[in-house]
Design a protein around this motif. Structure first.
Motif, PDB file in Angstrom:
ATOM      1  N   ARG A   1       0.842  -1.200   0.000  1.00 38.18           N
ATOM      2  CA  ARG A   1       0.000   0.000   0.000  1.00 38.18           C
ATOM      3  C   ARG A   1       0.879   1.253   0.000  1.00 38.18           C
ATOM      4  O   ARG A   1       1.713   1.428   0.898  1.00 38.18           O
ATOM      5  N   VAL A   2       0.666   2.106  -0.979  1.00 36.71           N
ATOM      6  CA  VAL A   2       1.487   3.295  -1.194  1.00 36.71           C
ATOM      7  C   VAL A   2       0.611   4.539  -1.086  1.00 36.71           C
ATOM      8  O   VAL A   2      -0.464   4.610  -1.692  1.00 36.71           O
ATOM      9  N   ALA A   3       1.070   5.516  -0.323  1.00 36.41           N
ATOM     10  CA  ALA A   3       0.409   6.822  -0.267  1.00 36.41           C
ATOM     11  C   ALA A   3       1.224   7.799  -1.100  1.00 36.41           C
ATOM     12  O   ALA A   3       2.423   7.958  -0.885  1.00 36.41           O
ATOM     13  N   LEU A   4       0.573   8.428  -2.062  1.00 31.12           N
ATOM     14  CA  LEU A   4       1.221   9.463  -2.865  1.00 31.12           C
ATOM     15  C   LEU A   4       0.738  10.802  -2.323  1.00 31.12           C
ATOM     16  O   LEU A   4      -0.418  11.184  -2.521  1.00 31.12           O
TER      17      LEU A   4
ATOM     18  N   ALA B   1      -1.405   3.515   4.564  1.00 28.96           N
ATOM     19  CA  ALA B   1      -0.350   2.981   3.703  1.00 28.96           C
ATOM     20  C   ALA B   1       0.753   2.324   4.509  1.00 28.96           C
ATOM     21  O   ALA B   1       0.817   2.419   5.736  1.00 28.96           O
ATOM     22  N   GLU B   2       1.646   1.641   3.799  1.00 26.67           N
ATOM     23  CA  GLU B   2       2.868   1.104   4.379  1.00 26.67           C
ATOM     24  C   GLU B   2       4.060   1.990   4.042  1.00 26.67           C
ATOM     25  O   GLU B   2       4.985   2.127   4.841  1.00 26.67           O
TER      26      GLU B   2
ATOM     27  N   ALA C   1       4.246   9.107  11.671  1.00 25.67           N
ATOM     28  CA  ALA C   1       3.365   7.943  11.546  1.00 25.67           C
ATOM     29  C   ALA C   1       4.158   6.643  11.474  1.00 25.67           C
ATOM     30  O   ALA C   1       3.572   5.556  11.515  1.00 25.67           O
ATOM     31  N   GLY C   2       5.487   6.740  11.349  1.00 25.46           N
ATOM     32  CA  GLY C   2       6.317   5.541  11.323  1.00 25.46           C
ATOM     33  C   GLY C   2       6.228   4.765  10.022  1.00 25.46           C
ATOM     34  O   GLY C   2       6.395   3.546  10.011  1.00 25.46           O
ATOM     35  N   ARG C   3       5.967   5.464   8.911  1.00 25.34           N
ATOM     36  CA  ARG C   3       5.863   4.780   7.628  1.00 25.34           C
ATOM     37  C   ARG C   3       7.178   4.856   6.857  1.00 25.34           C
ATOM     38  O   ARG C   3       7.975   5.780   7.057  1.00 25.34           O
ATOM     39  N   ALA C   4       7.392   3.903   5.963  1.00 28.00           N
ATOM     40  CA  ALA C   4       8.532   3.971   5.061  1.00 28.00           C
ATOM     41  C   ALA C   4       8.356   5.191   4.157  1.00 28.00           C
ATOM     42  O   ALA C   4       7.228   5.623   3.897  1.00 28.00           O
ATOM     43  N   LEU C   5       9.477   5.731   3.656  1.00 29.92           N
ATOM     44  CA  LEU C   5       9.418   7.018   2.965  1.00 29.92           C
ATOM     45  C   LEU C   5      10.321   7.037   1.740  1.00 29.92           C
ATOM     46  O   LEU C   5      11.480   6.617   1.801  1.00 29.92           O
ATOM     47  N   VAL C   6       9.755   7.539   0.642  1.00 25.34           N
ATOM     48  CA  VAL C   6      10.511   7.850  -0.564  1.00 25.34           C
ATOM     49  C   VAL C   6      10.189   9.295  -0.928  1.00 25.34           C
ATOM     50  O   VAL C   6       9.025   9.697  -0.913  1.00 25.34           O
ATOM     51  N   ILE C   7      11.208  10.082  -1.234  1.00 29.59           N
ATOM     52  CA  ILE C   7      11.011  11.471  -1.648  1.00 29.59           C
ATOM     53  C   ILE C   7      11.187  11.557  -3.156  1.00 29.59           C
ATOM     54  O   ILE C   7      12.208  11.117  -3.690  1.00 29.59           O
ATOM     55  N   ALA C   8      10.163  12.082  -3.840  1.00 31.09           N
ATOM     56  CA  ALA C   8      10.225  12.227  -5.290  1.00 31.09           C
ATOM     57  C   ALA C   8      10.168  13.712  -5.651  1.00 31.09           C
ATOM     58  O   ALA C   8       9.210  14.401  -5.292  1.00 31.09           O
ATOM     59  N   PHE C   9      11.202  14.199  -6.315  1.00 31.91           N
ATOM     60  CA  PHE C   9      11.211  15.583  -6.802  1.00 31.91           C
ATOM     61  C   PHE C   9      10.612  15.591  -8.213  1.00 31.91           C
ATOM     62  O   PHE C   9      11.218  15.118  -9.165  1.00 31.91           O
ATOM     63  N   ASN C  10       9.391  16.132  -8.308  1.00 29.62           N
ATOM     64  CA  ASN C  10       8.673  16.178  -9.577  1.00 29.62           C
ATOM     65  C   ASN C  10       9.047  17.447 -10.353  1.00 29.62           C
ATOM     66  O   ASN C  10       9.654  18.361  -9.807  1.00 29.62           O
ATOM     67  N   LYS C  11       8.636  17.472 -11.625  1.00 34.52           N
ATOM     68  CA  LYS C  11       8.880  18.615 -12.529  1.00 34.52           C
ATOM     69  C   LYS C  11      10.385  18.825 -12.768  1.00 34.52           C
ATOM     70  O   LYS C  11      10.857  19.951 -12.899  1.00 34.52           O
ATOM     71  N   TRP C  12      11.126  17.708 -12.805  1.00 31.91           N
ATOM     72  CA  TRP C  12      12.562  17.807 -13.007  1.00 31.91           C
ATOM     73  C   TRP C  12      12.900  18.358 -14.388  1.00 31.91           C
ATOM     74  O   TRP C  12      13.997  18.874 -14.611  1.00 31.91           O
TER      75      TRP C  12
END
Length: 456
Positions: A193-196, A274-275, A301-312
């Motif tokens: 489960r992914v939260a965007l 999400a996870e 919240a203790g969730r795993a995290l990925v940072i995405a820089f959009n509009k590159w």
């Protein structure tokens, strides 16, 4: 602004795996019994007193229940010299244990040292299991029955060498362990489960459509267009991922403060469901306070995290220079999160999101065996001891990983640790073991000092 991203440890929310300390005088078979309890031959066994000198911790599991078994050196209450140091290690194990196993050699019977140990254990007010070891057959059970006289209740006959009675003993240990919730939580099957998430108009809907390969959600230049998105099942890198629903948040709130308030509610709901969260930032604009708040919600919240820089696709050399500075300044507390530079408009590097998600989830579910963890913390403290405060430095007695999703650690100490020293331990944990993409929780449990009798 970055202070919001600092992880805090709370004794009320982090639960350690229960600890079982195995104690007894030298050469009664403690290490052999430990090997039986953990189900593998890991503790060093030799027919010579004093082979085990330190506290050594091992992970164990019985009937689905995790606990930690601590092997100790031979415990003699009136020991002197090196034997006294070994006995002190055993006493530390007793002070940090939830359940204590006193091992007595049934063939020898209770000695003066055993009786002295019993008197000390009575004062701990902790559950004590009396084990009569070296009962290899039914004829020797009468030797165990004599130990009722010690006043610790029923003696349980076992043969650590041959395994006789070890299963019954594990059942008894499980009954005596404190009732604790599962540290790892319920790991559900199915797509991850992914939260965007991200501030309004950062490109979440555009990226979701790009990932899906079709227009799943409405895209508009007006911030806040998305009100009630539904769950989207999307295949990325030959794997299905569920981008979670944030619906059900249109109810009126008396003290609402505009669209930002509802955006915060939607973000929180998505993260909690999400996870792993992908926090989308606009690479063409400075990192804002609102971006920081979204990142903080994920970390807290203790969730795993990925940072995405959009509009590159809008980032030129000058912007890239300033963005590097911003990342160093504004994201210094979460350097552990994988970063991906994408463009929802052109599709640039969106294929890198799935590997980043897998990396973050692996860090979120990573576990270090207790023995390896304690060897690591011992070496770390020897290389860089805690600073001396008030003439002495607190000691780390024992360390265990209490859970995963996210990783939670508990430090048993002789006193409180400085916050900066805890941050040092966390930094070295990440350097040596990874935990990429996951927050870490470290709780310190300081051993209570024994009160001195007052003078009257």
């Amino acid at each position: 602004m970055t202070d919001d991203l600092t992880m805090t440890a709370d004794d009320t929310t982090t639960t350690a795996a229960p600890v079982v300390a195995v104690v007894g005088r030298p050469n009664v078979g403690k290490s052999t019994l430990v090997n039986r309890l953990i189900g593998r031959r890991q503790a060093v066994v030799e027919d010579t007193p004093g082979v085990t000198r330190d506290r050594i911790a091992y992970d164990a599991i019985w009937n689905g229940r995790r606990f930690t078994v601590v092997d100790t050196g031979g415990w003699e209450p009136d020991a002197e010299g090196r034997a006294a140091a070994i006995a002190a290690q055993a006493e530390v194990a007793i002070s940090t244990a939830d359940v204590i196993i006193l091992v007595i050699d049934a063939q020898v019977g209770a000695t003066d040292a055993d009786e002295a140990a019993v008197r000390i254990l009575h004062r701990t007010r902790k559950p004590v299991i009396l084990v009569a070891n070296k009962v290899d057959d039914t004829r020797a059970e009468s030797d165990a029955a004599v130990l009722w006289s010690l006043g610790l209740g029923e003696p349980y006959p076992v043969s650590a060498l041959h395994g006789r009675g070890s299963g019954d003993l594990l059942d008894i240990i499980q009954d005596r362990l404190p009732e604790l919730p599962s540290a790892d939580g319920d790991i559900e099957s199915g797509p991850r489960r992914v939260a965007l998430v991200g501030r309004p108009n950062v490109g979440k809907s555009s990226l979701l459509n790009r990932l899906a390969g079709e227009d799943r959600v409405v895209v508009d230049s007006v911030a806040g267009t998305t009100v009630d998105p539904v769950d989207s099942l999307i295949e990325l890198d030959d794997e299905d991922w569920r981008f979670v629903d944030t619906a059900g948040l249109r109810k009126r709130v008396k003290q609402a403060s505009g669209t930002e308030f509802y955006a915060s509610l939607r973000t929180q709901a998505a993260v909690e469901a999400a996870e792993v969260a992908v926090v989308l930032l606009d690479a063409a604009e400075p990192i804002s306070e609102q971006d920081q708040r979204v990142l903080s919600q994920v970390v807290e919240a203790g969730r795993a995290l990925v940072i995405a820089f959009n509009k590159w696709d809008l980032v030129d050399d000058d912007r890239r220079h300033y963005l590097t500075r911003e990342i160093e300044r504004e994201l210094r507390r979460i350097t552990w999160a994988p970063r991906v530079n994408v463009s929802a408009l052109t599709g640039r590097a969106v294929a890198k999101l799935a590997p980043a998600l897998r990396t973050a989830l692996a860090g979120w579910e990573q576990r270090i065996p207790t023995g390896e963890l304690n060897q690591w913390i011992s070496g770390l403290i020897q290389a860089r001891p805690h600073p001396i405060r008030g003439g002495k430095a607190p000691k780390v007695l024992f360390m265990t990983q209490a859970g995963i999703r996210p990783p939670k650690f508990v430090l048993f100490t002789s006193g409180q640790l400085d916050p900066q020293y805890i941050r040092f331990i966390e930094r070295r944990l990440r350097e040596d073991f990874g935990f990429t993409g996951s927050p870490i929780s470290i709780t310190v449990k300081a051993r209570e000092k024994r009160g001195k009798p007052g003078r009257h």
